[in-house]
Design a protein around this motif. Structure first.
Motif, short mmCIF file in Angstrom:
data_model
loop_
_atom_site.label_atom_id
_atom_site.label_comp_id
_atom_site.label_asym_id
_atom_site.label_seq_id
_atom_site.Cartn_x
_atom_site.Cartn_y
_atom_site.Cartn_z
N LYS A 111 0.82 -1.22 0.00
CA LYS A 111 0.00 0.00 0.00
C LYS A 111 0.85 1.27 0.00
N TYR A 112 2.12 1.15 0.40
CA TYR A 112 2.97 2.33 0.58
C TYR A 112 4.19 2.34 -0.35
N CYS A 113 4.30 1.31 -1.17
CA CYS A 113 5.44 1.17 -2.07
C CYS A 113 4.95 0.91 -3.49
N GLN A 114 5.75 1.34 -4.46
CA GLN A 114 5.47 1.02 -5.85
C GLN A 114 5.79 -0.46 -6.05
N TRP A 115 4.98 -1.18 -6.82
CA TRP A 115 5.24 -2.61 -6.99
C TRP A 115 4.73 -3.14 -8.31
N SER A 116 5.32 -4.25 -8.72
CA SER A 116 4.88 -5.02 -9.89
C SER A 116 5.13 -6.48 -9.57
N LYS A 117 4.25 -7.33 -10.06
CA LYS A 117 4.46 -8.77 -9.84
C LYS A 117 5.74 -9.23 -10.52
N LEU A 118 5.89 -8.92 -11.77
CA LEU A 118 7.08 -9.28 -12.53
C LEU A 118 7.61 -8.05 -13.24
N ILE A 119 8.92 -8.00 -13.40
CA ILE A 119 9.57 -6.86 -14.02
C ILE A 119 10.48 -7.40 -15.13
N PRO A 120 10.43 -6.83 -16.34
CA PRO A 120 11.33 -7.30 -17.40
C PRO A 120 12.80 -7.19 -16.98
N TYR A 121 13.61 -8.10 -17.51
CA TYR A 121 15.01 -8.20 -17.11
C TYR A 121 15.75 -6.87 -17.21
N GLN A 122 15.61 -6.16 -18.31
CA GLN A 122 16.34 -4.89 -18.47
C GLN A 122 15.93 -3.86 -17.42
N GLN A 123 14.66 -3.87 -17.03
CA GLN A 123 14.21 -2.97 -15.97
C GLN A 123 14.77 -3.41 -14.62
N MET A 124 14.87 -4.72 -14.40
CA MET A 124 15.50 -5.24 -13.16
C MET A 124 16.93 -4.72 -13.07
N VAL A 125 17.67 -4.84 -14.17
CA VAL A 125 19.06 -4.37 -14.19
C VAL A 125 19.12 -2.89 -13.87
N LYS A 126 18.23 -2.11 -14.46
CA LYS A 126 18.20 -0.66 -14.20
C LYS A 126 17.85 -0.38 -12.75
N ASN A 127 16.86 -1.08 -12.21
CA ASN A 127 16.47 -0.87 -10.81
C ASN A 127 17.62 -1.19 -9.87
N VAL A 128 18.32 -2.28 -10.13
CA VAL A 128 19.46 -2.64 -9.29
C VAL A 128 20.54 -1.56 -9.38
N ALA A 129 20.84 -1.11 -10.59
CA ALA A 129 21.88 -0.08 -10.78
C ALA A 129 21.50 1.23 -10.11
N ASP A 130 20.21 1.61 -10.18
CA ASP A 130 19.76 2.89 -9.64
C ASP A 130 19.54 2.87 -8.12
N ALA A 131 19.39 1.70 -7.55
CA ALA A 131 19.03 1.59 -6.13
C ALA A 131 20.20 1.95 -5.21
N ARG A 132 19.86 2.58 -4.11
CA ARG A 132 20.84 2.79 -3.04
C ARG A 132 21.02 1.50 -2.26
N ILE A 133 19.92 0.77 -2.05
CA ILE A 133 19.92 -0.51 -1.36
C ILE A 133 19.12 -1.50 -2.19
N VAL A 134 19.65 -2.71 -2.33
CA VAL A 134 18.94 -3.80 -2.99
C VAL A 134 18.67 -4.86 -1.93
N ILE A 135 17.40 -5.27 -1.83
CA ILE A 135 17.00 -6.31 -0.89
C ILE A 135 16.44 -7.46 -1.72
N THR A 136 16.97 -8.67 -1.51
CA THR A 136 16.53 -9.82 -2.29
C THR A 136 16.16 -10.99 -1.39
N HIS A 137 15.50 -11.96 -2.01
CA HIS A 137 15.32 -13.25 -1.35
C HIS A 137 16.65 -13.99 -1.47
N GLY A 138 16.73 -15.21 -1.02
CA GLY A 138 18.00 -15.92 -1.00
C GLY A 138 18.34 -16.67 -2.26
#
Length: 164
Positions: free
Chosen positions: A45-72
């Motif tokens: 409710k308080y965060c932007q979200w998508s169920k799935l994100i295309p690979y190139q957008q994932m790469v961009k999000n990781v590059a742009d992020a200050r912090i990346v949080i992932t599952h294991g």
């Protein structure tokens, strides 16, 4: 920006997504947050979200992020490592029906202990403090990662000094 990804495993990882949403709601997280929710059923409710994100957008999000949080899942936390970021890894746990067994817990624990290149979070209640203190935690990790370019340059400089 904080980017969160739970991968594409078919079991929900609502526990992580809800925790991030709560931390954003209560102001612990000040950054904008983008979450890839996968097959989770909780809708932030308080965060932007998508169920799935295309690979190139994932790469961009990781590059742009200050912090990346992932599952294991290794594929999810290797990407931030490849761009020089220290990911916070929250492994899926069998006891919460997030995976078929605890291999993510064991794998993340081993990578954290042996390599020191990830922040392993098994107790989700510590996640807010880890996010708040992320920069200090990373600075204190001293995981010894160094560029091969720097090593090469040091050795080359020694050779050049000997020549003169």
């Amino acid at each position: 920006m904080i980017f969160v990804t739970v991968g594409t495993h078919e079991q929900p990882f609502n526990r992580l997504i809800q925790k991030i949403d709560e931390l954003k709601k209560d102001g612990t997280i000040q950054d904008d947050v983008i979450i890839q929710t996968g097959f989770s059923t909780y809708e932030p409710k308080y965060c932007q979200w998508s169920k799935l994100i295309p690979y190139q957008q994932m790469v961009k999000n990781v590059a742009d992020a200050r912090i990346v949080i992932t599952h294991g899942g290794p594929a999810s936390f290797i990407m931030p490592l490849q761009v020089g970021k220290t990911p916070i890894v929250v492994p899926r746990q069998h006891q919460f029906n997030e995976h078929v067994n605890d291999h993510q817990v064991e794998f993340a624990r081993n990578v954290s202990n042996r390599m020191g290149t990830i922040i392993d979070v098994e107790d989700i209640e510590t996640l807010g403090d880890i996010i708040t203190n992320y920069d200090q935690i990373v600075a204190g990790m001293g995981h010894g990662m160094s560029s091969n370019n720097a090593k090469f340059n040091e050795e080359l400089e020694k050779l050049v000094d000997k020549l003169f």
